[in-house]
Scaffold this motif. Structure first.
Motif, mmCIF file in Angstrom:
data_model
loop_
_atom_site.group_PDB
_atom_site.id
_atom_site.type_symbol
_atom_site.label_atom_id
_atom_site.label_comp_id
_atom_site.label_asym_id
_atom_site.label_seq_id
_atom_site.Cartn_x
_atom_site.Cartn_y
_atom_site.Cartn_z
ATOM 1 N N UNK A 140 -0.613 13.608 -2.675
ATOM 2 C CA UNK A 140 -0.383 14.948 -3.207
ATOM 3 C C UNK A 140 -1.665 15.626 -3.637
ATOM 4 N N UNK A 141 -2.549 14.891 -4.283
ATOM 5 C CA UNK A 141 -3.832 15.455 -4.689
ATOM 6 C C UNK A 141 -4.670 15.867 -3.491
ATOM 7 N N UNK A 142 -4.698 15.021 -2.471
ATOM 8 C CA UNK A 142 -5.510 15.315 -1.291
ATOM 9 C C UNK A 142 -4.936 16.487 -0.505
ATOM 10 N N UNK A 143 -3.613 16.572 -0.402
ATOM 11 C CA UNK A 143 -2.982 17.712 0.280
ATOM 12 C C UNK A 143 -3.315 19.018 -0.444
ATOM 13 N N UNK A 144 -3.423 18.946 -1.787
ATOM 14 C CA UNK A 144 -3.747 20.128 -2.583
ATOM 15 C C UNK A 144 -5.234 20.474 -2.536
ATOM 16 N N UNK A 145 -6.019 19.681 -1.793
ATOM 17 C CA UNK A 145 -7.435 19.956 -1.659
ATOM 18 C C UNK A 145 -8.296 19.425 -2.793
ATOM 19 N N UNK A 146 -7.718 18.560 -3.626
ATOM 20 C CA UNK A 146 -8.456 18.016 -4.761
ATOM 21 C C UNK A 146 -9.345 16.850 -4.335
ATOM 22 N N UNK A 147 -10.399 16.635 -5.116
ATOM 23 C CA UNK A 147 -11.218 15.444 -4.968
ATOM 24 C C UNK A 147 -10.695 14.369 -5.910
ATOM 25 N N UNK A 148 -10.887 13.113 -5.531
ATOM 26 C CA UNK A 148 -10.326 11.993 -6.294
ATOM 27 C C UNK A 148 -11.379 10.923 -6.513
ATOM 28 N N UNK A 149 -11.456 10.430 -7.750
ATOM 29 C CA UNK A 149 -12.198 9.218 -8.051
ATOM 30 C C UNK A 149 -11.162 8.129 -8.316
ATOM 31 N N UNK A 150 -11.201 7.068 -7.557
ATOM 32 C CA UNK A 150 -10.155 6.047 -7.588
ATOM 33 C C UNK A 150 -10.655 4.770 -8.259
ATOM 34 N N UNK A 151 -9.838 4.273 -9.206
ATOM 35 C CA UNK A 151 -10.115 2.994 -9.868
ATOM 36 C C UNK A 151 -8.879 2.115 -9.713
ATOM 37 N N UNK A 152 -9.019 1.041 -8.970
ATOM 38 C CA UNK A 152 -7.904 0.113 -8.722
ATOM 39 C C UNK A 152 -8.187 -1.161 -9.504
ATOM 40 N N UNK A 153 -7.355 -1.443 -10.516
ATOM 41 C CA UNK A 153 -7.613 -2.596 -11.372
ATOM 42 C C UNK A 153 -7.453 -3.902 -10.606
ATOM 43 N N UNK A 154 -7.983 -4.968 -11.170
ATOM 44 C CA UNK A 154 -7.850 -6.276 -10.529
ATOM 45 C C UNK A 154 -6.378 -6.674 -10.430
ATOM 46 N N UNK A 155 -5.623 -6.462 -11.502
ATOM 47 C CA UNK A 155 -4.205 -6.831 -11.485
ATOM 48 C C UNK A 155 -3.430 -6.020 -10.462
ATOM 49 N N UNK A 156 -3.790 -4.744 -10.286
ATOM 50 C CA UNK A 156 -3.049 -3.900 -9.344
ATOM 51 C C UNK A 156 -3.261 -4.346 -7.899
ATOM 52 N N UNK A 157 -4.372 -4.995 -7.614
ATOM 53 C CA UNK A 157 -4.614 -5.480 -6.255
ATOM 54 C C UNK A 157 -3.622 -6.585 -5.900
ATOM 55 N N UNK A 158 -3.276 -7.403 -6.892
ATOM 56 C CA UNK A 158 -2.253 -8.425 -6.664
ATOM 57 C C UNK A 158 -0.901 -7.778 -6.434
ATOM 58 N N UNK A 159 -0.585 -6.746 -7.218
ATOM 59 C CA UNK A 159 0.685 -6.037 -7.042
ATOM 60 C C UNK A 159 0.737 -5.349 -5.685
ATOM 61 N N UNK A 160 -0.364 -4.708 -5.299
ATOM 62 C CA UNK A 160 -0.416 -4.036 -4.003
ATOM 63 C C UNK A 160 -0.215 -5.033 -2.868
#
Length: 224
Positions: free
Chosen positions: A28-48
């Protein structure tokens, strides 16, 4: 776009179940033309990895992010298309990099969206622990009086977590439980995911077309 002109939304992904919510918000952010800084936690990588089978790797984050964002909430690959231009507006920071841009209040950012937010993440941000970049960026967002949206994904909620959510609200954050509604006429799991993502973007003031809005007329959810 120069670094001086770029003002991204920081998106933090914690270890709670609900990685499709994060993917929908990012799209949604990218479709709206926004820039994004992404932080993916260590725990979220296991969930992903558990929820999608995707291993998110720092050294190959662009390829892994494309596969993730192009996948539907039902797990079907290639459901969405992500352009090179859109991907080029994403910057990834390692969760352990406490010298990263978003760790400082002088780094230009519009605000931060934590999607999904685990109860551990809620506690860390409410207490100002800053044990990783996600928590540090959230603390910076609060102290700089920027928009912070925390999409909590947990049930049931303990009294301790509820008190921490109140603390976040009092600090100026928007506490947004990942609770889909059904008046928008959901017929697919993606519709329920997009409703929550749309409410996150609403709280951030980012325009989108992720769900059908309530218009004051009964029965709208049952129509095409």
């Amino acid at each position: 776009m120069t670094q001086e002109q770029r003002r991204p939304w920081i998106v933090g992904v914690s270890g709670a179940s609900g990685t499709p919510f994060a993917a929908s918000v990012l799209r949604g952010l990218l479709v709206a033309g926004e820039s994004v800084d992404l932080v993916v936690s260590r725990a979220s990588r296991l969930t992903l990895l558990d929820e999608t089978g995707i291993a998110f790797r720092d050294a190959h984050w662009r390829e892994d992010l494309r596969v993730w964002l192009e996948r539907g909430a039902d797990g079907k690959p290639g459901t969405f298309a992500l352009s090179d231009d859109a991907l080029g507006r994403v910057r990834h920071w390692a969760a352990g990099d406490l010298a990263a841009g978003p760790s400082s209040g002088s780094y230009p950012a519009k605000g931060m969206l934590i999607v999904p937010a685990s109860t551990a993440c809620v506690a860390g941000v409410a207490l100002g622990l800053s044990k990783d970049l996600l928590q540090r960026a959230a603390s910076v967002t609060l102290k700089e009086r920027r928009k912070l949206v925390v999409a909590v994904r947990e049930t049931p909620l303990s009294g301790q977590t509820l008190r921490q959510m109140v603390a976040l609200d009092e600090a100026g954050a928007v506490v947004l439980p990942a609770s889909p509604a059904f008046y928008a006429g959901a017929t697919h799991i993606q519709d329920l995911v997009d409703f929550v993502a749309g409410r996150v973007l609403d709280a951030a003031g980012v325009p989108h077309q992720l769900y059908r809005r309530w218009e004051g007329e009964l029965g709208g959810g049952s129509r095409e």
